[in-house]
Design a protein around this motif. Structure first.
Motif, PDB file in Angstrom:
ATOM      1  N   THR A   1       2.120   6.883  32.903  1.00 25.30           N
ATOM      2  CA  THR A   1       1.282   5.854  32.292  1.00 25.30           C
ATOM      3  C   THR A   1      -0.199   6.206  32.422  1.00 25.30           C
ATOM      4  N   SER A   2      -0.578   6.989  33.430  1.00 25.39           N
ATOM      5  CA  SER A   2      -1.970   7.410  33.561  1.00 25.39           C
ATOM      6  C   SER A   2      -2.386   8.251  32.359  1.00 25.39           C
ATOM      7  N   SER A   3      -1.519   9.151  31.935  1.00 25.95           N
ATOM      8  CA  SER A   3      -1.832   9.991  30.786  1.00 25.95           C
ATOM      9  C   SER A   3      -1.771   9.205  29.482  1.00 25.95           C
ATOM     10  N   LEU A   4      -0.826   8.275  29.395  1.00 23.62           N
ATOM     11  CA  LEU A   4      -0.781   7.411  28.207  1.00 23.62           C
ATOM     12  C   LEU A   4      -2.069   6.604  28.081  1.00 23.62           C
ATOM     13  N   ALA A   5      -2.569   6.100  29.209  1.00 29.48           N
ATOM     14  CA  ALA A   5      -3.814   5.343  29.180  1.00 29.48           C
ATOM     15  C   ALA A   5      -4.989   6.230  28.776  1.00 29.48           C
ATOM     16  N   ALA A   6      -4.997   7.470  29.267  1.00 27.28           N
ATOM     17  CA  ALA A   6      -6.079   8.390  28.918  1.00 27.28           C
ATOM     18  C   ALA A   6      -6.082   8.697  27.424  1.00 27.28           C
ATOM     19  N   LEU A   7      -4.912   8.929  26.864  1.00 23.15           N
ATOM     20  CA  LEU A   7      -4.836   9.219  25.433  1.00 23.15           C
ATOM     21  C   LEU A   7      -5.172   7.977  24.615  1.00 23.15           C
ATOM     22  N   SER A   8      -4.769   6.806  25.094  1.00 24.47           N
ATOM     23  CA  SER A   8      -5.112   5.564  24.399  1.00 24.47           C
ATOM     24  C   SER A   8      -6.620   5.389  24.333  1.00 24.47           C
ATOM     25  N   ALA A   9      -7.311   5.746  25.420  1.00 27.06           N
ATOM     26  CA  ALA A   9      -8.772   5.646  25.427  1.00 27.06           C
ATOM     27  C   ALA A   9      -9.394   6.597  24.412  1.00 27.06           C
ATOM     28  N   LEU A  10      -8.808   7.776  24.262  1.00 19.62           N
ATOM     29  CA  LEU A  10      -9.330   8.744  23.295  1.00 19.62           C
ATOM     30  C   LEU A  10      -9.103   8.288  21.857  1.00 19.62           C
ATOM     31  N   THR A  11      -7.950   7.683  21.596  1.00 22.35           N
ATOM     32  CA  THR A  11      -7.624   7.257  20.234  1.00 22.35           C
ATOM     33  C   THR A  11      -8.279   5.932  19.868  1.00 22.35           C
ATOM     34  N   GLY A  12      -8.676   5.167  20.879  1.00 24.29           N
ATOM     35  CA  GLY A  12      -9.269   3.864  20.613  1.00 24.29           C
ATOM     36  C   GLY A  12      -8.251   2.764  20.412  1.00 24.29           C
ATOM     37  N   GLY A  13      -7.026   3.012  20.775  1.00 20.91           N
ATOM     38  CA  GLY A  13      -5.965   2.002  20.646  1.00 20.91           C
ATOM     39  C   GLY A  13      -4.760   2.408  21.449  1.00 20.91           C
ATOM     40  N   ALA A  14      -3.872   1.470  21.711  1.00 17.19           N
ATOM     41  CA  ALA A  14      -2.695   1.750  22.529  1.00 17.19           C
ATOM     42  C   ALA A  14      -1.813   2.809  21.872  1.00 17.19           C
ATOM     43  N   VAL A  15      -1.339   3.746  22.686  1.00 22.84           N
ATOM     44  CA  VAL A  15      -0.435   4.799  22.209  1.00 22.84           C
ATOM     45  C   VAL A  15       0.974   4.476  22.689  1.00 22.84           C
ATOM     46  N   ASP A  16       1.903   4.360  21.764  1.00 22.63           N
ATOM     47  CA  ASP A  16       3.286   4.023  22.091  1.00 22.63           C
ATOM     48  C   ASP A  16       3.950   5.208  22.779  1.00 22.63           C
ATOM     49  N   GLU A  17       4.527   4.975  23.954  1.00 15.36           N
ATOM     50  CA  GLU A  17       5.183   6.052  24.696  1.00 15.36           C
ATOM     51  C   GLU A  17       6.322   6.688  23.920  1.00 15.36           C
ATOM     52  N   ARG A  18       6.948   5.929  23.032  1.00 12.10           N
ATOM     53  CA  ARG A  18       8.083   6.457  22.260  1.00 12.10           C
ATOM     54  C   ARG A  18       7.666   7.589  21.329  1.00 12.10           C
ATOM     55  N   ARG A  19       6.388   7.654  21.006  1.00 15.67           N
ATOM     56  CA  ARG A  19       5.892   8.726  20.139  1.00 15.67           C
ATOM     57  C   ARG A  19       6.166  10.105  20.735  1.00 15.67           C
ATOM     58  N   PHE A  20       6.253  10.193  22.071  1.00 19.45           N
ATOM     59  CA  PHE A  20       6.426  11.478  22.760  1.00 19.45           C
ATOM     60  C   PHE A  20       7.872  11.755  23.150  1.00 19.45           C
ATOM     61  N   ARG A  21       8.761  10.838  22.822  1.00 22.38           N
ATOM     62  CA  ARG A  21      10.195  11.034  22.997  1.00 22.38           C
ATOM     63  C   ARG A  21      10.542  11.490  24.422  1.00 22.38           C
TER      64      ARG A  21
END
Length: 244
Positions: A131-151
């Protein structure tokens, strides 16, 4: 050999993908076998030239765009996946009707088959993200990144650990669940699939480009099974390293 053990989080989510490159099945518990989660990617869709349908082209894989709009799950004790079309039609993977429906939907000869001598997993039997990396990528994209995207197979809730914390775990072991031990490998290389739409997850345009610029186009870790067992959401995950 003695080792140091450090808690790094808890299991937040578990996923398996009974038919490769289809949308997967969220689990509360999962059995870890020598080849990964039980029933994970045990079946796949094959193209007419014998390639395995995927989102990319390699020696083994053939791109079949849109396949992730289909979903698969294990519905009974037979272990045979249930395939569901975007329109909600259901097919057992061992029913020839499933292959006919896929062929008609994608305009080419496709067949659903179980794994034989050619492995269905892209890189390793298991894949985990934090979740730390998901949060980091969400900050870069400017919106929440769905974990399912990475399968992923395993999503670890790593709380306040820093972004891409798992980079420092490569080569260590991870103990979790009912005796499960994993050996953590290199970062998982990403491809165009992470920006493609799948059942329940809309298409995106930013994740792959941002990972290329900020994290060597990698996200999460590859993982190998050291000891089999059972996992459940909420299990504590502890990093194991040999002192020195």
């Amino acid at each position: 050999m003695p080792y140091e053990e450090t808690p790094v989080g808890t299991v937040r989510a578990l996923y398996r993908y009974p038919v490769k490159s289809t949308a997967g099945q969220a689990l509360r518990t999962a059995t870890v076998t020598d080849r990964g989660l039980l029933h994970d990617r045990r079946w796949a869709v094959y193209t007419g030239d014998g390639g395995i349908a995927s989102g990319k082209r390699t020696q083994r894989f053939r791109p079949v765009p849109g396949l992730m709009q289909w979903s698969s799950s294990i519905a009974d004790a037979s272990g045979v996946p249930l395939l569901v079309s975007p329109g909600g039609l259901r097919y057992r993977a061992d029913d020839p009707a499933a292959s006919r429906a896929l062929s008609a939907a994608f305009g080419q000869d496709l067949m659903v088959r179980p794994e034989t001598t050619i492995p269905h997993h892209d890189e390793t039997p298991l894949h985990l993200v934090s979740t730390s990396s998901l949060a980091a990528l969400s900050a870069l994209t400017g919106g929440a990144v769905d974990e399912r995207r990475f399968r992923p197979n395993i999503v670890l809730d790593t709380g306040m650990l820093p972004a891409f914390c798992e980079d420092d775990w490569i080569g260590a072991e991870l103990a979790l669940g009912d005796g499960v031990v994993l050996r953590l490998g290199e970062g998982m290389p990403r491809c165009v699939m992470i920006d493609q739409g799948q059942a329940g997850v809309p298409a995106g345009t930013k994740a792959l480009k941002l990972l290329g610029g900020h994290h060597s186009t990698e996200f999460g870790l590859q993982a190998y099974i050291v000891r089999t067992g059972t996992l459940a959401v909420g299990n504590v995950a502890a990093l194991r390293r040999t002192p020195g």
